[in-house]
Design a protein around this motif. Structure first.
Motif, PDB file in Angstrom:
ATOM      1  N   ARG A  41       0.972  -1.241  -0.095  1.00  0.00           N
ATOM      2  CA  ARG A  41       0.100   0.094  -0.014  1.00  0.00           C
ATOM      3  C   ARG A  41       0.898   1.222  -0.085  1.00  0.00           C
ATOM      4  N   THR A  42       0.778   2.241  -0.817  1.00  0.00           N
ATOM      5  CA  THR A  42       1.162   3.404  -1.022  1.00  0.00           C
ATOM      6  C   THR A  42      -0.128   4.526  -0.727  1.00  0.00           C
ATOM      7  N   ASP A  43       0.070   5.422   0.274  1.00  0.00           N
ATOM      8  CA  ASP A  43      -0.828   6.491   0.366  1.00  0.00           C
ATOM      9  C   ASP A  43      -0.281   7.837  -0.149  1.00  0.00           C
ATOM     10  N   PRO A  44      -0.948   8.351  -0.937  1.00  0.00           N
ATOM     11  CA  PRO A  44      -0.639   9.747  -1.620  1.00  0.00           C
ATOM     12  C   PRO A  44      -0.991  10.842  -0.472  1.00  0.00           C
ATOM     13  N   ALA A  45      -0.084  11.568  -0.092  1.00  0.00           N
ATOM     14  CA  ALA A  45      -0.114  12.713   0.658  1.00  0.00           C
ATOM     15  C   ALA A  45       0.476  14.337  -0.041  1.00  0.00           C
ATOM     16  N   VAL A  46      -0.298  14.981   0.281  1.00  0.00           N
ATOM     17  CA  VAL A  46       0.187  16.285  -0.373  1.00  0.00           C
ATOM     18  C   VAL A  46       1.001  16.970   0.751  1.00  0.00           C
ATOM     19  N   ILE A  47       1.941  17.736   0.306  1.00  0.00           N
ATOM     20  CA  ILE A  47       3.037  18.576   1.150  1.00  0.00           C
ATOM     21  C   ILE A  47       3.253  19.777   0.473  1.00  0.00           C
ATOM     22  N   MET A  48       2.910  20.876   1.071  1.00  0.00           N
ATOM     23  CA  MET A  48       2.881  22.319   0.281  1.00  0.00           C
ATOM     24  C   MET A  48       3.733  23.372   1.320  1.00  0.00           C
TER      25      MET A  48
ATOM     26  N   THR B  15       6.464  22.872   6.672  1.00  0.00           N
ATOM     27  CA  THR B  15       5.172  23.153   5.731  1.00  0.00           C
ATOM     28  C   THR B  15       4.141  22.166   6.099  1.00  0.00           C
ATOM     29  N   LEU B  16       2.897  22.594   5.632  1.00  0.00           N
ATOM     30  CA  LEU B  16       1.739  21.948   5.936  1.00  0.00           C
ATOM     31  C   LEU B  16       1.574  20.741   5.128  1.00  0.00           C
ATOM     32  N   ALA B  17       0.702  19.652   5.598  1.00  0.00           N
ATOM     33  CA  ALA B  17       0.888  18.384   4.817  1.00  0.00           C
ATOM     34  C   ALA B  17      -0.501  17.542   5.396  1.00  0.00           C
ATOM     35  N   GLY B  18      -0.891  16.742   4.361  1.00  0.00           N
ATOM     36  CA  GLY B  18      -2.051  15.861   4.705  1.00  0.00           C
ATOM     37  C   GLY B  18      -2.380  14.779   3.691  1.00  0.00           C
TER      38      GLY B  18
ATOM     39  N   SER C  73      -6.985  18.690  -2.646  1.00  0.00           N
ATOM     40  CA  SER C  73      -6.542  18.119  -1.323  1.00  0.00           C
ATOM     41  C   SER C  73      -5.524  19.186  -0.827  1.00  0.00           C
ATOM     42  N   VAL C  74      -4.667  19.821  -1.501  1.00  0.00           N
ATOM     43  CA  VAL C  74      -3.898  20.878  -0.967  1.00  0.00           C
ATOM     44  C   VAL C  74      -4.767  22.148  -0.557  1.00  0.00           C
ATOM     45  N   ALA C  75      -5.813  22.522  -1.106  1.00  0.00           N
ATOM     46  CA  ALA C  75      -6.426  23.772  -0.539  1.00  0.00           C
ATOM     47  C   ALA C  75      -7.212  23.212   0.569  1.00  0.00           C
ATOM     48  N   ARG C  76      -7.868  22.031   0.403  1.00  0.00           N
ATOM     49  CA  ARG C  76      -8.512  21.411   1.862  1.00  0.00           C
ATOM     50  C   ARG C  76      -7.650  21.358   2.978  1.00  0.00           C
ATOM     51  N   GLU C  77      -6.412  20.658   2.858  1.00  0.00           N
ATOM     52  CA  GLU C  77      -5.713  20.499   4.156  1.00  0.00           C
ATOM     53  C   GLU C  77      -5.178  22.119   4.648  1.00  0.00           C
ATOM     54  N   VAL C  78      -4.903  22.895   3.908  1.00  0.00           N
ATOM     55  CA  VAL C  78      -4.427  24.247   4.292  1.00  0.00           C
ATOM     56  C   VAL C  78      -5.357  25.060   4.863  1.00  0.00           C
ATOM     57  N   PHE C  79      -6.834  24.813   4.391  1.00  0.00           N
ATOM     58  CA  PHE C  79      -7.664  25.418   5.168  1.00  0.00           C
ATOM     59  C   PHE C  79      -8.057  24.743   6.442  1.00  0.00           C
ATOM     60  N   GLU C  80      -8.199  23.436   6.619  1.00  0.00           N
ATOM     61  CA  GLU C  80      -8.448  22.632   7.549  1.00  0.00           C
ATOM     62  C   GLU C  80      -7.470  23.131   8.744  1.00  0.00           C
ATOM     63  N   GLU C  81      -6.061  23.120   8.321  1.00  0.00           N
ATOM     64  CA  GLU C  81      -4.924  23.264   9.238  1.00  0.00           C
ATOM     65  C   GLU C  81      -4.665  24.678   9.924  1.00  0.00           C
TER      66      GLU C  81
ATOM     67  N   GLY D  28      -6.951  27.620   8.418  1.00  0.00           N
ATOM     68  CA  GLY D  28      -7.647  28.605   8.008  1.00  0.00           C
ATOM     69  C   GLY D  28      -7.483  29.651   6.875  1.00  0.00           C
ATOM     70  N   ILE D  29      -6.524  29.209   6.014  1.00  0.00           N
ATOM     71  CA  ILE D  29      -5.942  30.054   4.783  1.00  0.00           C
ATOM     72  C   ILE D  29      -6.435  29.083   3.588  1.00  0.00           C
ATOM     73  N   THR D  30      -7.185  30.063   2.599  1.00  0.00           N
ATOM     74  CA  THR D  30      -7.654  29.730   1.671  1.00  0.00           C
ATOM     75  C   THR D  30      -6.381  29.836   0.385  1.00  0.00           C
ATOM     76  N   VAL D  31      -6.148  29.125  -0.610  1.00  0.00           N
ATOM     77  CA  VAL D  31      -5.213  29.202  -1.369  1.00  0.00           C
ATOM     78  C   VAL D  31      -5.832  29.051  -2.828  1.00  0.00           C
ATOM     79  N   GLY D  32      -5.150  29.710  -3.900  1.00  0.00           N
ATOM     80  CA  GLY D  32      -5.689  29.654  -5.290  1.00  0.00           C
ATOM     81  C   GLY D  32      -4.662  28.813  -6.257  1.00  0.00           C
ATOM     82  N   GLU D  33      -3.756  29.551  -6.891  1.00  0.00           N
ATOM     83  CA  GLU D  33      -2.876  28.670  -7.716  1.00  0.00           C
ATOM     84  C   GLU D  33      -1.760  27.737  -6.874  1.00  0.00           C
ATOM     85  N   VAL D  34      -1.925  26.540  -7.367  1.00  0.00           N
ATOM     86  CA  VAL D  34      -1.321  25.543  -6.989  1.00  0.00           C
ATOM     87  C   VAL D  34      -0.114  24.947  -7.965  1.00  0.00           C
TER      88      VAL D  34
END
Length: 314
Positions: free
Chosen positions: A171-178, A202-205, A216-224, A226-232
């Protein structure tokens, strides 16, 4: 967002350099070939236990301790074929309950966070493969379909249920780190609740089912935070077998700037200019992430130079 371009941009990310190992997956089900490979005099073997291997500091640098197959500890099942190098040498890892002793006392046990910074590309590639297999094998001994015990197949790359016939794969679980930056080109860094005081990164999830990596990048940053992001912007990936992740690294541009941490995973988050981060490093207020992690490289790409080496907490 334009790609960052500075002296750090081309530096390799830990555990991602070409290892020169051909995994030769087509041999994993060929028991006759595997038996011949195991008995070949040039075959090299090392033991992995609890995510650790033996490493040795030599005049040429730090090396993975390997032995010929005929000197390796005996194991009936936990023998994993990792591949061959350009000289035709075959490599196996043995999963054992403990690492073997060394008569010369020069070798020492090390986990991937330490060894990955010291080993050459070939040895680091072999180790990350072996550690990932060991973690998966230890955690997936029973069939998720019927609950019966599974057996090892494909030289360690399949677990097969003899009761219902199901096959289970590593098993390999994809995680975003930004690394998130704002309109002032400040970087957003956070501290997890279980980290030592002062450690920021950095934040990650994890990517959730039915979700794109950008979502996933946008959700994790907002959840952790409270920041919204646009361009990724995607930067690079890194295998991270702690126990089974693939880290997908990004730069993201914030569209809001007021921080509101979740308090459960992230205890504190702050915006840093380069000057502020430099001063915090120099004063010891902020501890950087470990150099093997893609988090360190993402920060370096923005920072413009290597981060100071962190002191590992005891």
């Amino acid at each position: 967002m334009s790609t960052f371009d500075n002296a750090t941009a081309d530096r390799p990310i830990g555990l991602t350099a070409p290892s020169g190992i051909d995994r030769a997956a087509h041999h994993r089900l060929d028991e006759a070939w595997l038996a011949a490979a195991w008995s070949h005099p040039t075959t090299r073997v090392f033991v992995v236990s609890g995510g650790q291997v033996l490493i040795d500091d030599t005049a040429d640098g730090t090396e993975l301790v390997t032995t010929p197959a005929f000197e390796a500890p005996v194991t009936e099942t936990h023998r994993y074929f990792l591949g061959t190098d350009e000289d035709g040498v075959r490599y196996f890892a043995l999963q054992k309950d403990s690492l073997p002793g060394r008569m010369d006392q020069s070798a020492r046990p090390a986990g991937l966070r330490e060894a990955g910074l010291l080993l050459g590309a070939r040895d680091a590639g072999l180790m990350v493969h072996a550690v990932a297999l060991e973690n998966w094998q230890r955690l997936h001994r029973f069939c998720s379909r019927c609950g019966e015990r599974t057996v090892i197949a494909a030289a360690g790359h399949i677990r097969r249920c003899q009761a219902c016939g199901a096959e289970h794969y590593p098993r390999t679980d994809p995680a975003v780190i930004m690394l998130v930056t704002d309109d002032q080109d400040r970087a957003l860094l956070g501290r997890q609740v279980h980290w030592p005081e002062g450690r920021f990164s950095t934040l990650a999830g994890f990517v959730e089912p039915g979700e794109s990596i950008e979502q996933s990048v946008a959700r994790e940053v907002f959840e952790e935070a409270g920041i919204t992001v646009g361009e990724v912007e995607y930067i690079a990936s890194q295998p991270w077998p702690f126990p089974s992740s693939l880290m997908l690294g990004f730069m993201a541009r914030a569209t809001t700037y007021e921080i509101n941490v979740d308090g459960e995973e992230i205890e504190e988050a702050r915006w840093f200019s380069r000057e502020e981060l430099t001063a915090a490093f120099e004063s010891g207020e902020i501890l950087p992430p470990f150099g093997i992690s893609i988090a360190a490289r993402l920060i370096e790409i923005w920072y413009g130079k290597p981060l100071p080496r962190p002191v590992r907490a005891s």
